[in-house]
Scaffold this motif. Structure first.
Motif, PDB file in Angstrom:
ATOM      1  N   GLU A 163       3.451  -4.471  17.070  1.00 44.31           N
ATOM      2  CA  GLU A 163       2.864  -3.431  16.229  1.00 44.31           C
ATOM      3  C   GLU A 163       3.633  -3.395  14.919  1.00 44.31           C
ATOM      4  O   GLU A 163       4.868  -3.381  14.917  1.00 44.31           O
ATOM      5  CB  GLU A 163       2.989  -2.083  16.941  1.00 44.31           C
ATOM      6  CG  GLU A 163       2.427  -0.910  16.135  1.00 44.31           C
ATOM      7  CD  GLU A 163       2.979   0.430  16.614  1.00 44.31           C
ATOM      8  OE1 GLU A 163       3.367   0.512  17.794  1.00 44.31           O
ATOM      9  OE2 GLU A 163       3.046   1.358  15.795  1.00 44.31           O
ATOM     10  N   VAL A 170       5.205  -1.586  12.137  1.00 44.28           N
ATOM     11  CA  VAL A 170       5.635  -0.204  11.967  1.00 44.28           C
ATOM     12  C   VAL A 170       5.609   0.193  10.502  1.00 44.28           C
ATOM     13  O   VAL A 170       5.124   1.248  10.124  1.00 44.28           O
ATOM     14  CB  VAL A 170       7.065  -0.044  12.541  1.00 44.28           C
ATOM     15  CG1 VAL A 170       7.612   1.329  12.227  1.00 44.28           C
ATOM     16  CG2 VAL A 170       7.040  -0.297  14.038  1.00 44.28           C
ATOM     17  N   GLN A 171       6.184  -0.670   9.657  1.00 45.97           N
ATOM     18  CA  GLN A 171       6.254  -0.312   8.246  1.00 45.97           C
ATOM     19  C   GLN A 171       6.374  -1.566   7.394  1.00 45.97           C
ATOM     20  O   GLN A 171       6.993  -2.544   7.813  1.00 45.97           O
ATOM     21  CB  GLN A 171       7.482   0.573   8.025  1.00 45.97           C
ATOM     22  CG  GLN A 171       7.491   1.274   6.690  1.00 45.97           C
ATOM     23  CD  GLN A 171       8.834   1.953   6.421  1.00 45.97           C
ATOM     24  OE1 GLN A 171       9.839   1.298   6.196  1.00 45.97           O
ATOM     25  NE2 GLN A 171       8.818   3.262   6.452  1.00 45.97           N
ATOM     26  N   LYS A 197       0.848  -1.204   0.000  1.00 47.43           N
ATOM     27  CA  LYS A 197       0.000   0.000   0.000  1.00 47.43           C
ATOM     28  C   LYS A 197       0.876   1.245   0.000  1.00 47.43           C
ATOM     29  O   LYS A 197       1.954   1.255   0.595  1.00 47.43           O
ATOM     30  CB  LYS A 197      -0.901   0.008   1.243  1.00 47.43           C
ATOM     31  CG  LYS A 197      -2.069  -0.967   1.136  1.00 47.43           C
ATOM     32  CD  LYS A 197      -3.200  -0.575   2.078  1.00 47.43           C
ATOM     33  CE  LYS A 197      -2.978  -1.169   3.447  1.00 47.43           C
ATOM     34  NZ  LYS A 197      -4.197  -1.650   4.066  1.00 47.43           N
ATOM     35  N   ASP A 224       0.758   3.880   1.660  1.00 51.35           N
ATOM     36  CA  ASP A 224       1.118   4.422   2.970  1.00 51.35           C
ATOM     37  C   ASP A 224       2.012   3.474   3.769  1.00 51.35           C
ATOM     38  O   ASP A 224       2.309   3.716   4.929  1.00 51.35           O
ATOM     39  CB  ASP A 224      -0.147   4.759   3.781  1.00 51.35           C
ATOM     40  CG  ASP A 224      -1.002   3.525   4.037  1.00 51.35           C
ATOM     41  OD1 ASP A 224      -2.084   3.667   4.626  1.00 51.35           O
ATOM     42  OD2 ASP A 224      -0.596   2.419   3.639  1.00 51.35           O
ATOM     43  N   LYS A 225       2.439   2.399   3.141  1.00 52.20           N
ATOM     44  CA  LYS A 225       3.382   1.432   3.727  1.00 52.20           C
ATOM     45  C   LYS A 225       2.863   0.793   5.004  1.00 52.20           C
ATOM     46  O   LYS A 225       3.640   0.333   5.836  1.00 52.20           O
ATOM     47  CB  LYS A 225       4.747   2.098   4.022  1.00 52.20           C
ATOM     48  CG  LYS A 225       5.442   2.572   2.766  1.00 52.20           C
ATOM     49  CD  LYS A 225       6.889   2.910   3.016  1.00 52.20           C
ATOM     50  CE  LYS A 225       7.528   3.390   1.730  1.00 52.20           C
ATOM     51  NZ  LYS A 225       8.820   4.015   1.943  1.00 52.20           N
ATOM     52  N   SER A 226       1.537   0.776   5.166  1.00 51.81           N
ATOM     53  CA  SER A 226       1.038   0.167   6.398  1.00 51.81           C
ATOM     54  C   SER A 226       0.829  -1.325   6.222  1.00 51.81           C
ATOM     55  O   SER A 226       0.619  -2.050   7.188  1.00 51.81           O
ATOM     56  CB  SER A 226      -0.285   0.829   6.800  1.00 51.81           C
ATOM     57  OG  SER A 226      -1.224   0.630   5.765  1.00 51.81           O
ATOM     58  N   GLY A 227       0.854  -1.775   4.977  1.00 46.99           N
ATOM     59  CA  GLY A 227       0.655  -3.199   4.760  1.00 46.99           C
ATOM     60  C   GLY A 227       0.556  -3.504   3.287  1.00 46.99           C
ATOM     61  O   GLY A 227       0.911  -2.686   2.442  1.00 46.99           O
ATOM     62  N   THR A 253       7.606  -2.478   3.503  1.00 51.08           N
ATOM     63  CA  THR A 253       8.155  -1.951   2.242  1.00 51.08           C
ATOM     64  C   THR A 253       8.530  -3.108   1.318  1.00 51.08           C
ATOM     65  O   THR A 253       8.729  -4.222   1.765  1.00 51.08           O
ATOM     66  CB  THR A 253       9.436  -1.116   2.469  1.00 51.08           C
ATOM     67  OG1 THR A 253      10.341  -1.909   3.229  1.00 51.08           O
ATOM     68  CG2 THR A 253       9.141   0.174   3.178  1.00 51.08           C
TER      69      THR A 253
END
Lengths: 251, 532
Positions: free
Chosen positions: A218, A220-221, A20, A22-25, A223
């Motif tokens: 959590e 975090v990122q 994605k 926004d690099k959230s997943g 990529t």
């Protein structure tokens, strides 16, 4: 003896995934989802054990949002007798899944719990081991061959390990996680798809099972791995030597 | 080399060419001739072609032969690297995919731009040098390889994607783009190519357009005549025709691009293509079904068109002998429907925009068909891998046939009711001497009749031709549904087209290629070119 199989709904193995912006997943909207390939192998093994007469029932379990029911339906179409859906939104990490599975095992009391060795979306390879620890059951992971001995109430598992193959004998009840070479899963044929429509899928919530879903991790990122640089075609040996000397600095 | 005696076979025995063409080099100096005798080629002799029972083809004496000035000129235009005279590479360029046809060209040219193609053709035209346009060389009728020593113009280096409009889905690319690469590129943009065939890993879009390739999705997206919006073509005299429109609608004058689509390289060389691509819909489902007889397959098709309607994207069939063949000769293939071997298998694919809706619709249709006795069993693919393995069974058939030995291939369009009668009649005619295998795009009325034998044999061929063509003609079918005429069926066109129509085709050919240098000896009957 009852066999419980845990199956996970993941992005289809053949899909080219995208991260994605926004690099959230990973992008999951409009992407084809299917049963995790290792879970398919696990279910196939359970069905074969049942067909050989050593088990009476195969129960498929899946956890996650409502769409997990589709994956359970596939499992039922392959031949599982009943389905259980634990409805939970949000991330379900292996420890939470293991706790939920423990609760379900206490309800259903199966003699064998079979899972895929890992899920292809997170590649964790943890759930099977964790649930065996929580239940205090023996475990045979990365199984490439499973042979049940009903009399002795034991199962012999060949494991694929780095050094080769290891053979373990486990007392039942036990946890097995399946590896690629265990079997080739069957296709869902129309007569079975028809029968699956009348099979029951029972719904549970985490509260019903007295499990609190909390995560200590959590993300975090996310990529993409760095892109490989394209190779260069050189036109002569001299140019090759020049590049090796001056650009790559290896000679 | 007992084959030398068969002079009525016009297939490429260099000795025969040598006898016909007194201007060729002596045997010893001819590298292609020597290589043909090599051990490497000995195996190929067994698979040697045969062609139809036509009269012996003579090399047209009006065509010149190459000389060193020609080579220098080409090197000047294309550069040293793209003027190829290397034996090994020539052997590949001279041999078709089925190893049935082999030419004896001594020159392979690889232009990188339309300008270079134009210069080469202009020169060849002025020198009366015959040429063969070539792309992926996956054609099945010998249309992509030389018959004698024609110069091979291979467009593989012209493989750039020029532009893609994300809103309209219009793709403009060069003719040498491999179909699979285009599919992969479009995948990242959310679109797909309107055609798909088993040969997609090697076949190029220029060739697909020149042969009006059909493929697996024609039943949903229609033929290339509908999807190609524009072409850039180079004529025999080097003239570049820029008809590379990107408009859905353009009624200004005669739509000449349609002449080139399906002309198999005999009217011009396609250098750029502009094509409309459909959006990639996410819900693709594939089912593999078994039917007890051909009649049920037909009824299933009718039901599918009504019940699946807009989501139907492919309807293929194969008979049990075809399934047998694939299971025995292809690796990694298993029958989705064990254990008993059914009589007919049908593969249905649906493509829609909503996964749940499509799956429900397909499942409902299949259960209804099963209840009505139209299908005896079936499997529904649960993920993309399973879908690919179903497709592998159907797409792998040509390869399996190649591995099984010699194969006589016929690609016929027939009325759906009579289609399988031909297969049964051929089985009776050939008896034990050959295995008659049938599969095809049932949705389009296209039968791929394949007769598999351990070796090519004249007496088997005599049993097949011209009976197959006559039978097809009697039922007003086409003797070549999608493969084209090429070399194999150049003289058979009269089975499917009336004489005056064929003569008009000859006039058009003469108008666009007066010297007849583009892909000679193919597509149109030899009688036409000799009479003019």
């Amino acid at each position: 003896m009852k066999i419980m199989v845990a199956i996970k709904r993941v992005i289809d193995y053949a899909v080219k995934i995208r991260v994605k912006p926004d690099k959230s997943g990973v992008e999951t909207k409009n992407v084809k989802m299917s049963m995790n390939p290792f879970c398919e192998i696990a279910l196939e093994e359970a069905l074969r054990i049942k067909e050989s007469g050593m088990a009476s029932e195969v129960v498929a379990v899946s956890m996650g949002p409502t769409q997990c029911v589709d994956t359970l339906r596939t499992g039922l179409a392959m031949g599982a007798d009943r389905g259980i859906h634990v409805e939970a939104t949000g991330a379900l990490l292996p420890l939470s899944v293991a706790r939920l599975l423990r609760a379900l095992v206490e309800v259903e009391e199966p003699g064998l719990l079979i899972l895929g060795k890992q899920a292809i979306d997170d590649d964790c390879n943890q759930t099977g081991q964790m649930v065996a620890g929580l239940l205090n059951w023996p475990q045979g992971t990365f199984a490439s061959k499973v042979v049940l001995d009903k009399e002795k109430q034991a199962v012999t598992v060949d494991r694929e390990v780095d050094g080769g193959l290891e053979t373990l004998c486990l007392d039942l009840p036990a946890v097995i996680t399946t590896d690629l070479r265990l079997n080739q899963p069957r296709y869902a044929t129309l007569p079975n798809i028809m029968k699956a429509k009348s099979k029951v899928i029972k719904k549970f919530s985490p509260q019903d099972l007295n499990v609190e879903i909390k995560s200590d991790l959590e993300v975090v990122q996310v990529t993409e791995p760095p892109k490989r640089k394209a190779g260069v075609i050189v036109s002569s040996v001299d140019e090759l030597i020049d590049k090796l000397k001056n650009e790559a600095n290896v000679i | 080399m007992q084959n030398w005696g068969r002079t009525r076979r016009f297939l490429i025995y260099p000795a025969v060419n040598f006898l016909n063409n007194r201007r060729s080099n002596p045997i010893a100096a001819n590298p292609v001739f020597n290589s043909a005798f090599g051990i490497r080629s000995a195996i190929r002799f067994q698979h040697r072609g045969f062609g139809s029972d036509a009269t012996k083809i003579q090399r047209n004496p009006l065509f010149s032969t190459l000389n060193s000035e020609d080579i220098s000129y080409f090197k000047g235009v294309l550069g040293e690297k793209n003027v190829i005279q290397d034996e090994e590479r020539l052997l590949t360029a001279n041999t078709d995919w089925m190893h049935k046809y082999r030419g004896s060209s001594k020159l392979l040219l690889q232009p990188r731009s339309t300008e270079e193609v134009s210069q080469i053709l202009k020169y060849c035209n002025s020198r009366s040098l015959a040429v063969v346009p070539q792309g992926g060389n996956t054609g099945l009728v010998g249309g992509s390889v030389p018959v004698f020593d024609e110069v091979v113009i291979n467009v593989s280096l012209m493989n750039n994607i020029i532009s893609f409009d994300k809103v309209s889905g219009i793709l403009v690319c060069e003719a040498g783009c491999i179909l699979e690469n285009l599919i992969t590129f479009l995948d990242t943009q959310g679109y797909i190519m309107p055609l798909d065939l088993g040969a997609k890993g090697s076949s190029q879009i220029g060739g697909n357009v020149s042969t009006n390739a059909g493929g697996l999705r024609l039943v949903r997206y229609g033929s290339l005549h509908g999807n190609v919006l524009g072409l850039e073509v180079v004529l025999a005299n080097g003239d570049v025709l820029d008809m590379l429109g990107t408009l859905r609608k353009d009624n200004t004058g005669y739509d000449l691009k349609h002449l080139f689509i399906g002309s198999e390289g005999s009217l011009g060389i396609v250098t750029k293509v502009s094509i409309l691509t459909p959006p990639k819909l996410s819900a693709v489902n594939v089912a593999f079904l078994a039917c007890k007889d051909y009649f049920s397959c037909q009824k299933l098709l009718v039901e599918a068109k009504w019940k699946l309607g807009e989501i139907l994207s492919a309807f293929e069939f194969l008979d049990n002998l075809a399934m047998d063949l694939v299971l025995n000769h292809l690796e990694g293939v298993r029958n989705p429907l064990p254990p008993s071997l059914h009589s007919f298998y049908v593969l249905i694919e649906t493509t829609g925009s909503d996964e749940a809706y499509s799956k429900e619709k397909l499942e409902a249709f299949l259960l209804h068909a099963m209840g009505a006795g139209l299908i005896t069993d079936g499997a529904l693919a649960q993920d993309i891998n399973q879908a690919s393995s179903f497709w592998l069974i159907r797409e792998g058939l040509p390869e399996a046939l190649m591995k099984a030995g010699a194969v006589y291939k016929y690609d016929l369009s027939l009325p759906i009711e009579n289609m399988y009668n031909l297969v049964e009649e051929m089985r009776i005619r050939l008896g034990e001497s050959a295995t008659v295998v049938a599969y095809g795009h049932l949705g389009d009325g296209n039968l791929h009749l394949n007769i598999s034998t351990p070796q090519y044999e004249d007496k088997i061929l005599a049993q097949i031709e011209p009976y197959v063509y006559e039978w097809t003609s009697k039922h007003r079918g086409s003797i070549s549904a999608e493969h084209g005429l090429g070399l194999m069926k150049a003289n058979e066109i009269f089975y499917s087209k009336p004489t005056n129509v064929v003569h008009l085709m000859g006039s058009i050919k003469k108008a666009l290629d007066p010297k007849g240098i583009l892909n000679p000896y193919k597509v149109l009957p030899h009688s036409l070119s000799s009479s003019s």
